[in-house]
Motif scaffolding. Structure first.
Motif, PDB file in Angstrom:
ATOM      1  N   PHE A 109       0.837  -1.204   0.000  1.00  0.00           N
ATOM      2  CA  PHE A 109       0.000   0.000   0.000  1.00  0.00           C
ATOM      3  C   PHE A 109       0.872   1.253   0.000  1.00  0.00           C
ATOM      4  N   THR A 110       0.764   2.008  -1.088  1.00  0.00           N
ATOM      5  CA  THR A 110       1.467   3.290  -1.183  1.00  0.00           C
ATOM      6  C   THR A 110       0.479   4.440  -1.356  1.00  0.00           C
ATOM      7  N   ALA A 111      -0.802   4.116  -1.489  1.00  0.00           N
ATOM      8  CA  ALA A 111      -1.822   5.131  -1.759  1.00  0.00           C
ATOM      9  C   ALA A 111      -1.877   6.146  -0.623  1.00  0.00           C
ATOM     10  N   GLY A 112      -2.026   7.396  -0.988  1.00  0.00           N
ATOM     11  CA  GLY A 112      -2.135   8.440   0.018  1.00  0.00           C
ATOM     12  C   GLY A 112      -1.663   9.769  -0.521  1.00  0.00           C
ATOM     13  N   ARG A 113      -1.826  10.789   0.296  1.00  0.00           N
ATOM     14  CA  ARG A 113      -1.387  12.118  -0.109  1.00  0.00           C
ATOM     15  C   ARG A 113       0.127  12.189  -0.175  1.00  0.00           C
ATOM     16  N   LYS A 114       0.607  12.931  -1.124  1.00  0.00           N
ATOM     17  CA  LYS A 114       2.042  13.106  -1.313  1.00  0.00           C
ATOM     18  C   LYS A 114       2.585  14.094  -0.288  1.00  0.00           C
ATOM     19  N   ALA A 115       3.651  13.706   0.399  1.00  0.00           N
ATOM     20  CA  ALA A 115       4.265  14.570   1.404  1.00  0.00           C
ATOM     21  C   ALA A 115       4.970  15.743   0.737  1.00  0.00           C
ATOM     22  N   GLU A 116       4.924  16.876   1.393  1.00  0.00           N
ATOM     23  CA  GLU A 116       5.624  18.058   0.927  1.00  0.00           C
ATOM     24  C   GLU A 116       6.758  18.379   1.891  1.00  0.00           C
ATOM     25  N   LYS A 117       7.720  19.150   1.425  1.00  0.00           N
ATOM     26  CA  LYS A 117       8.869  19.478   2.256  1.00  0.00           C
ATOM     27  C   LYS A 117       8.425  20.194   3.525  1.00  0.00           C
ATOM     28  N   VAL A 150      17.938  11.980   8.748  1.00  0.00           N
ATOM     29  CA  VAL A 150      16.635  12.598   9.003  1.00  0.00           C
ATOM     30  C   VAL A 150      16.288  13.630   7.938  1.00  0.00           C
ATOM     31  N   ASN A 151      17.288  14.362   7.463  1.00  0.00           N
ATOM     32  CA  ASN A 151      17.041  15.426   6.491  1.00  0.00           C
ATOM     33  C   ASN A 151      16.913  14.923   5.055  1.00  0.00           C
ATOM     34  N   SER A 152      17.237  13.663   4.810  1.00  0.00           N
ATOM     35  CA  SER A 152      17.311  13.156   3.438  1.00  0.00           C
ATOM     36  C   SER A 152      15.997  13.281   2.683  1.00  0.00           C
ATOM     37  N   THR A 153      14.890  12.947   3.322  1.00  0.00           N
ATOM     38  CA  THR A 153      13.604  12.988   2.624  1.00  0.00           C
ATOM     39  C   THR A 153      13.276  14.399   2.160  1.00  0.00           C
ATOM     40  N   ASP A 154      13.429  15.373   3.061  1.00  0.00           N
ATOM     41  CA  ASP A 154      13.166  16.760   2.684  1.00  0.00           C
ATOM     42  C   ASP A 154      14.116  17.232   1.593  1.00  0.00           C
ATOM     43  N   ASP A 155      15.369  16.792   1.653  1.00  0.00           N
ATOM     44  CA  ASP A 155      16.334  17.163   0.614  1.00  0.00           C
ATOM     45  C   ASP A 155      15.911  16.624  -0.747  1.00  0.00           C
ATOM     46  N   ILE A 170      12.828  15.816  -1.682  1.00  0.00           N
ATOM     47  CA  ILE A 170      11.611  16.517  -2.112  1.00  0.00           C
ATOM     48  C   ILE A 170      11.952  17.882  -2.682  1.00  0.00           C
ATOM     49  N   GLU A 171      12.906  18.575  -2.051  1.00  0.00           N
ATOM     50  CA  GLU A 171      13.305  19.902  -2.528  1.00  0.00           C
ATOM     51  C   GLU A 171      13.988  19.825  -3.887  1.00  0.00           C
ATOM     52  N   LYS A 172      14.810  18.797  -4.099  1.00  0.00           N
ATOM     53  CA  LYS A 172      15.617  18.723  -5.315  1.00  0.00           C
ATOM     54  C   LYS A 172      14.891  18.059  -6.483  1.00  0.00           C
ATOM     55  N   LYS A 173      14.044  17.052  -6.199  1.00  0.00           N
ATOM     56  CA  LYS A 173      13.398  16.326  -7.306  1.00  0.00           C
ATOM     57  C   LYS A 173      11.888  16.165  -7.153  1.00  0.00           C
ATOM     58  N   GLY A 174      11.349  16.740  -6.072  1.00  0.00           N
ATOM     59  CA  GLY A 174       9.892  16.738  -5.911  1.00  0.00           C
ATOM     60  C   GLY A 174       9.323  15.530  -5.204  1.00  0.00           C
ATOM     61  N   CYS A 175      10.133  14.507  -4.980  1.00  0.00           N
ATOM     62  CA  CYS A 175       9.641  13.305  -4.306  1.00  0.00           C
ATOM     63  C   CYS A 175      10.833  12.491  -3.817  1.00  0.00           C
TER      64      CYS A 175
END
Length: 398
Positions: free
Chosen positions: A133-141, A297-302, A304-309
């Motif tokens: 299950f991957t369905a759901g809202r896309k996280a934002e930075k 910890v910062n990798s996900t936000d990085d 999202i900022e650089k490639k949108g996901c």
């Protein structure tokens, strides 16, 4: 077919090319060895998981379910074009419709959010071995995962119950954020035993931890043994930041981070780094190893900022979990699993990440580890944070 049939000229009593080319086919036999895997959600992470599964040749049939009919079918067809190099699996994108419910018709605490409900062809999930299950809202930075909880629970009410109705013997792999609470919700909604619900948890965090440690040491990531346990990432989407001078070098986190790096277990070929550097990972560590967890910890936000996901790392890690289930490898992974209160110092049941043995039945067992007093304390804090977040929603999990 009679031998004389081979003398017939092309076009004579032939319905089509296939019947001319091939002899009469037998009825399709029931094959207990065929493996069907379902991925609910055909976005970037869902496709990354599908690709990881296909390249490992784990599935005889792969089913993509999504509220966007065109997207699911297009993704399935695109992958099918390379089926000859993927073990010739059957790849299906299901037909589904999307319903948008406005905040005027349903009361939600986040009126600006749009909510997506699944009304899809869940019958295509029949007899699946694994459902991801991957369905759901896309996280934002920088977004607080709590903001994703409400809409994602609404999606799961339909998706989990319907998929599990057709695949009652499957193992569920949860990737939707916030993954620990969504895994707990999936267990309650499905009625499955706890061992057959697995969250991605800190598996990706652990992989990143290994990678950054290996970079600092100048060796390969596979040579490093390390793990991150507790809550996935941070308790909100905010990142760690360094305080400007005069407090140079100090770290501040708003709010506090609840994933727990187990520095006592970090080793290379059996040699524990803590035996070399007693302060490793601590604030007073002269080598600055504590910054490794900051990067994790910062990798996900990085991303999202650089490639949108952030899709490929999560997709490959989820593929490893599916591989362990399908092939019954009994590999040890740090995944989100059901933990009773007596195991972590909080008298409440939650899903949180611990090192687990993964096999055909899901979580086969836990791996006991001699954590330090500080690591145990941080794990208890992490558990409390998970429970406090999910507590207002407990009545909706049933």
């Amino acid at each position: 077919m009679k031998m004389t049939d081979s003398k017939k000229k092309p076009g004579e009593s032939r319905a089509n090319t296939a019947t001319f080319l091939l002899t009469r086919q037998t009825e399709y036999p029931v094959d207990g060895h065929r493996v069907k895997i379902v991925v609910v959600g055909s976005g970037q992470t869902g496709v990354a998981i599908a690709v990881a599964i296909l390249f490992k040749r784990l599935a005889s049939e792969l089913v993509l379910i999504d509220s966007n009919e065109d997207l699911a079918k297009a993704q399935a067809e695109d992958l099918s074009h390379a089926a000859a190099f993927l073990g010739n699996p059957k790849i299906v994108g299901t037909k589904g419709d999307e319903l948008l419910a406005s905040s005027n018709t349903i009361e939600f605490p986040y009126p600006k959010l749009r909510f997506f409900f699944f009304f899809a062809d869940f019958g295509s999930a029949r007899d699946a071995a694994v459902c991801v299950f991957t369905a759901g809202r896309k996280a934002e930075k920088g977004q607080d995962p709590k903001e994703l909880l409400e809409p994602n629970l609404e999606i799961y009410k339909s998706a989990v119950t319907n998929v599990c109705k057709y695949a009652p013997n499957s193992v569920l792999v949860i990737v939707t954020s916030p993954v620990d609470i969504m895994s707990y919700a999936a267990m309650k909604m499905s009625g499955f035993p706890p061992n057959r619900v697995i969250g991605l948890g800190t598996f990706l965090d652990t992989s990143r931890f290994q990678y950054f440690i290996a970079q600092k040491l100048g060796i390969s990531a596979s040579s490093v043994q390390a793990l991150v346990i507790g809550e996935n990432g941070a308790s909100s989407g905010t990142t760690l930041k360094k305080i400007s001078p005069p407090l140079k070098g100090h770290l501040i986190a708003e709010p506090r981070i609840f994933s727990v790096p187990v520095w006592s277990a970090v080793a290379v070929m059996g040699m524990k780094l803590k035996d070399i550097n007693k302060e490793i990972g601590q604030k007073n560590d002269p080598e600055g190893w504590n910054e490794v967890h900051e990067k994790v910890v910062n990798s996900t936000d990085d991303m999202i900022e650089k490639k949108g996901c952030c899709n490929w790392g999560a997709g490959i890690c989820a593929g490893e979990i599916v591989d362990a289930i399908v092939r019954n490898t009994c590999v040890c992974l740090t995944v989100s699993t059901y933990v009773k209160g007596c195991r972590h110092g909080l008298e409440k049941d939650v899903f949180m990440s611990l090192p687990c043995v993964i096999g055909r039945n899901g979580v086969q067992s836990y791996v006991r580890h001699s954590y330090t007093a500080e690591e145990q304390e941080l794990t208890a804090i992490s558990c409390r944070a998970i429970y406090e977040t999910q507590r207002p929603y407990l009545d909706r999990f049933e």
